[in-house]
Design an enzyme around this catalytic site. Structure first.
Site, short mmCIF file in Angstrom:
data_model
loop_
_atom_site.label_atom_id
_atom_site.label_comp_id
_atom_site.label_asym_id
_atom_site.label_seq_id
_atom_site.Cartn_x
_atom_site.Cartn_y
_atom_site.Cartn_z
N PRO A 240 8.34 0.22 -1.68
CA PRO A 240 8.67 1.41 -0.88
C PRO A 240 7.40 2.18 -0.53
CG PRO A 240 9.21 1.77 -3.19
CD PRO A 240 8.76 0.35 -3.09
N ASP B 258 2.49 3.16 -3.00
CA ASP B 258 3.68 2.55 -3.59
C ASP B 258 4.45 3.65 -4.30
OD1 ASP B 258 5.57 1.21 -5.08
OD2 ASP B 258 4.20 -0.32 -5.85
N HIS B 259 5.58 4.04 -3.71
CA HIS B 259 6.32 5.20 -4.22
C HIS B 259 6.98 4.93 -5.57
CE1 HIS B 259 7.45 9.22 -3.79
NE2 HIS B 259 8.02 9.22 -2.60
N ARG B 260 7.03 3.68 -5.99
CA ARG B 260 7.55 3.38 -7.33
C ARG B 260 6.57 3.84 -8.40
NH1 ARG B 260 8.08 -2.97 -6.84
NH2 ARG B 260 5.92 -2.53 -6.19
N ILE C 33 3.52 5.89 -7.54
CA ILE C 33 2.76 7.09 -7.17
C ILE C 33 3.69 8.08 -6.48
CG2 ILE C 33 0.81 7.97 -5.84
CD1 ILE C 33 -0.42 5.15 -6.03
#
Length: 458
Positions: free
Chosen positions: A256, A430-432, A434
């Site tokens: 994501p 990477d929203h998982r 950060i």
């Protein structure tokens, strides 16, 4: 005693490669350290050295062969004085993997009539492999007395057929288990497929004729996109291009992305660059703007360690140094050589290293450890006049910084409207791993370091 030469693993992640070129031929005498072949991996073309001494008795894999699995026997050596003609070439070739049945996801369709491969025996597809490729599994062991099955069977009760015969049979909808082979040892060849009647079914499948249609019907094979009737030319996909396509698709599908953009004033950085280049001229070093941006990103990652991370299914890895992957465009595709410990290296060292890595990347001469790894990436398209873009994360890294062109823009300078040299920088995170606030903190730090560049030299 014959010595088997096997396809080497030239990098920790290499599973297969292309035997690009043989530098020896049958009958040549080899010493340890002699270069035998050039092997193309997904990122570089590398030389393969001989470890053993002897005479090349057989070359089992022709140069130009794609998708040769690691561990496949590619040649046979014999000791000097040993009879090379006594080497059983067919037995050695049986170990050579067949592109039609040993492909993994993301590889080119083995049904391509232009695909290269050996004409040796093919390993049977399991049900799982068949599901991966949208093709039915090979017929299992035949029952006693099954008509036409015995001539085409080989060791392990598998259908013996040439790859060309398999492709033609698949195109005609034939089941090879129902075709009688006229080749050596009952092997099915092209003529057998041409003479076979479409729709024939083996006896082993006849027993299951009453089974539900949904259970018996295999998944349809994926069809390539139709090429319009327009003048065109085609080029075979290189291993690098296949890997780029696979990795970027996986990145966009599984990672994501969150994008954060800042406008950065470059005037102070450009002034510092000019002063440094004047002092480095006697040493033959000329800094580029990108060299300073690599340094700024590395220092920013150390200042905001929550962004210098890698996501795994069960843990979050935070790195203690900043290794920056620098995107380099080559004739074969994009590659990202790594400037290691960029946070502690001098600007002159970074500049020299980037130039050397980029030159060897374009010549496909990088070593695996020079492009595998890295904690974050930077991609600069400013030289093409691109104002702003969003880069795709290079897994398993947690972020990549996209740099646009510096240009004169209206800008608030010391509280007043003026004109400044400004560029747009976009971070993909990477929203998982950060959070948005942490990514914003990194972009803020990067902006401050570029606008006050002496801070990254302290």
């Amino acid at each position: 005693m014959p010595i088997e030469i096997k396809m080497p693993a030239l990098s920790p992640t290499m599973e297969e490669g292309t035997l690009a070129k043989w530098l020896v031929k049958e009958g040549d005498t080899l010493k340890s350290g002699d270069i035998m072949a050039e092997i193309e991996t997904d990122k570089a073309t590398m030389e393969f050295e001989a470890v053993d001494e002897g005479v090349v008795a057989r070359v089992l894999v022709a140069e130009g062969t794609d998708n040769v699995k690691v561990g496949t026997v590619i040649a046979i050596l014999v000791e000097e004085g040993e009879d090379a003609s006594a080497v059983d070439a067919p037995a050695a070739k049986a170990e050579t993997p067949q592109p039609a049945d040993t492909q993994f996801k993301g590889s080119p369709d083995p049904a391509d009539p232009n695909a290269k491969g050996n004409e040796g025996d093919a390993a049977p597809r399991t049900e799982t492999q068949a599901e991966d490729h949208g093709r039915p599994a090979d017929a299992g062991p035949a029952k006693a007395g099954t008509a036409n099955a015995a001539p085409a069977k080989g060791a392990g009760d598998r259908v013996k057929a040439s790859p060309l015969a398999r492709r033609l049979a698949e195109a005609k909808g034939l089941d090879l288990a129902a075709v009688s082979g006229s080749g050596p040892n009952g092997r099915i060849v092209k003529a057998d497929v041409d003479n076979a009647k479409p729709g024939a079914k083996p006896a082993t499948q006849a027993a299951a004729a009453d089974a539900p249609v949904a259970a018996a019907t295999p998944a349809p094979a994926a069809k390539p996109a139709a090429i319009p009737d327009i003048p065109h030319e085609t080029a075979k996909l290189s291993n690098m291009r296949k890997t780029i396509a696979r990795r970027l698709t996986e990145s966009k599908q599984t990672v994501p992305h969150i994008y954060l953009t800042v406008d950065v004033r470059l005037d102070a950085l450009m002034k510092l660059r000019g002063e440094l280049n004047a002092s480095l001229e006697s040493r033959g070093v000329k800094l580029s703007v990108n060299d300073l941006l690599v340094k700024a990103l590395a220092v920013s990652l150390m200042a905001v360690p929550k962004c210098n991370v890698m996501f795994t299914p069960d843990q979050l890895v935070t790195f203690k140094r900043a290794d920056i992957s620098v995107a380099v465009s080559t004739p074969s595709g994009l590659i990202t050589p790594i400037v290691k410990e960029a946070d502690t290296k001098s600007l002159s060292a970074i500049s020299t290293e980037v130039k050397d890595l980029a030159a060897r990347a374009r010549d496909n001469k990088l070593k695996p450890e020079e492009f595998q790894g890295g904690t974050a990436s930077i991609s600069n398209m400013g030289m093409f006049g691109i104002k702003q873009f969003e880069a795709v994360i290079n897994p398993p890294q947690g972020m990549i910084l996209a740099i646009g062109a510096g240009e004169k823009r209206p800008y608030i300078v010391d509280g007043e409207l003026g004109v400044a040299t400004v560029m747009s920088a976009t971070g993909s995170f990477d929203h998982r791993a950060i959070d948005g606030a942490d990514g914003a903190e990194l972009m803020k730090m990067f902006k401050e370091l570029v606008e006050r560049p002496l801070g990254m030299l302290a």
